[in-house]
Write a protein that holds these residues in place. Sequence first.
Motif, PDB file in Angstrom:
ATOM      1  N   HIS A  50      21.738  -3.776   6.158  1.00  0.00           N
ATOM      2  CA  HIS A  50      22.467  -2.836   5.306  1.00  0.00           C
ATOM      3  C   HIS A  50      23.151  -1.777   6.176  1.00  0.00           C
ATOM      4  N   GLN A  51      22.434  -1.279   7.159  1.00  0.00           N
ATOM      5  CA  GLN A  51      22.979  -0.263   8.056  1.00  0.00           C
ATOM      6  C   GLN A  51      24.101  -0.807   8.947  1.00  0.00           C
TER       7      GLN A  51
ATOM      8  N   ASN B  73      29.138  -2.086   8.336  1.00  0.00           N
ATOM      9  CA  ASN B  73      30.417  -1.637   8.891  1.00  0.00           C
ATOM     10  C   ASN B  73      30.625  -2.138  10.310  1.00  0.00           C
ATOM     11  N   GLU B  74      29.533  -2.172  11.084  1.00  0.00           N
ATOM     12  CA  GLU B  74      29.640  -2.644  12.460  1.00  0.00           C
ATOM     13  C   GLU B  74      30.020  -4.126  12.501  1.00  0.00           C
ATOM     14  N   PHE B  75      29.438  -4.908  11.600  1.00  0.00           N
ATOM     15  CA  PHE B  75      29.771  -6.331  11.562  1.00  0.00           C
ATOM     16  C   PHE B  75      31.232  -6.540  11.167  1.00  0.00           C
TER      17      PHE B  75
ATOM     18  N   GLY C 101      26.117 -12.299   5.025  1.00  0.00           N
ATOM     19  CA  GLY C 101      26.660 -11.103   5.658  1.00  0.00           C
ATOM     20  C   GLY C 101      27.916 -10.611   4.967  1.00  0.00           C
ATOM     21  N   THR C 102      28.951 -10.356   5.746  1.00  0.00           N
ATOM     22  CA  THR C 102      30.200  -9.830   5.196  1.00  0.00           C
ATOM     23  C   THR C 102      31.117 -10.918   4.655  1.00  0.00           C
ATOM     24  N   GLY C 103      30.665 -12.171   4.682  1.00  0.00           N
ATOM     25  CA  GLY C 103      31.404 -13.255   4.041  1.00  0.00           C
ATOM     26  C   GLY C 103      32.363 -14.023   4.919  1.00  0.00           C
TER      27      GLY C 103
ATOM     28  N   GLY D 101      24.769  -3.393   1.713  1.00  0.00           N
ATOM     29  CA  GLY D 101      26.014  -3.124   2.414  1.00  0.00           C
ATOM     30  C   GLY D 101      26.774  -4.398   2.740  1.00  0.00           C
ATOM     31  N   MET D 102      26.057  -5.404   3.215  1.00  0.00           N
ATOM     32  CA  MET D 102      26.672  -6.693   3.522  1.00  0.00           C
ATOM     33  C   MET D 102      27.182  -7.359   2.245  1.00  0.00           C
ATOM     34  N   LEU D 103      26.371  -7.320   1.198  1.00  0.00           N
ATOM     35  CA  LEU D 103      26.732  -7.945  -0.073  1.00  0.00           C
ATOM     36  C   LEU D 103      28.020  -7.341  -0.629  1.00  0.00           C
ATOM     37  N   ALA D 104      28.126  -6.023  -0.593  1.00  0.00           N
ATOM     38  CA  ALA D 104      29.332  -5.351  -1.097  1.00  0.00           C
ATOM     39  C   ALA D 104      30.559  -5.756  -0.288  1.00  0.00           C
TER      40      ALA D 104
END
Length: 265
Positions: A16-17, A20-22, A68-70, A91-94
């Motif tokens: 979750h944290q 944004n980095e990913f 993750g981010t998809g 965070g990743m899901l969003a």
Amino acid sequence: MSDATEIRQVAIDHHHQMANEFEGYYSALEKSRFSSAFTYGRAKLDRMIDELFDSLPEGGSILDVGCGTGEHLKRAHKHGLQATGVEPAAGMLAAARNQLPSARIEEGVATQLPFEDGQFDAVLMIEVLRYLHPSDIRLALREARRVLRPGGVIFVTLVNRWALDGFYIHQRARQLLKRSQFNATNPFCEFFTPGKAERALREAGFDEVSTQGRLFGPIRLAYKLSQRLGSRLAAMLEKLDDRIHRRKWPRAVAGHLIAIGRVSP
């Protein structure tokens, strides 16, 4: 809270944290695969994933567990596949849903997939099992086997115990110094050898099990010393890196350990 549950929750909090980095990593990957150790390693994996996607039936279905981010869902869509994701970190899901608003992306965990039996032609688990307790790894692999159709394939990445980047030694030294196995900044990590990986897939019911290695480990060390040095070294050695990993012996020391298994038709 059991060890397995705590380890799983810490991994979810960590990712979750890191959302944004990913997203930043993948944005950099679009510009150059040599920009970091992450992008260089992912480029190697993505080449294998493209080959897997090309081998699937036209219009086939894939499930990305821990999507993750998809990014791999987008990749599957480009190959004309039906792509579904599962992600437990908010965070990743969003981020994934924002990138692919029309895709089915469920909130869920690898150990309890929210799908009926035999729905998918392939299951991906990219950098997922490393964060789980061994008991959860067994559950996750059985769940992947359950949702695959006859003839389906699983593609998982694992952390190589004896990778030449020395991460296993680093992780153990950190635990001794800090007297802590894991936390949200440095989550739990389960290490594998090729033999251990193959046994895990067979015990979960997979056939035609194999392992492969990718990424010459010391390149990661060069990136740690200097991003510029790592980028130059990776670009210079890439062809050699690829030739090395056409052989079987580097599997045990590669930066990425990949396990592939099939369900009997």
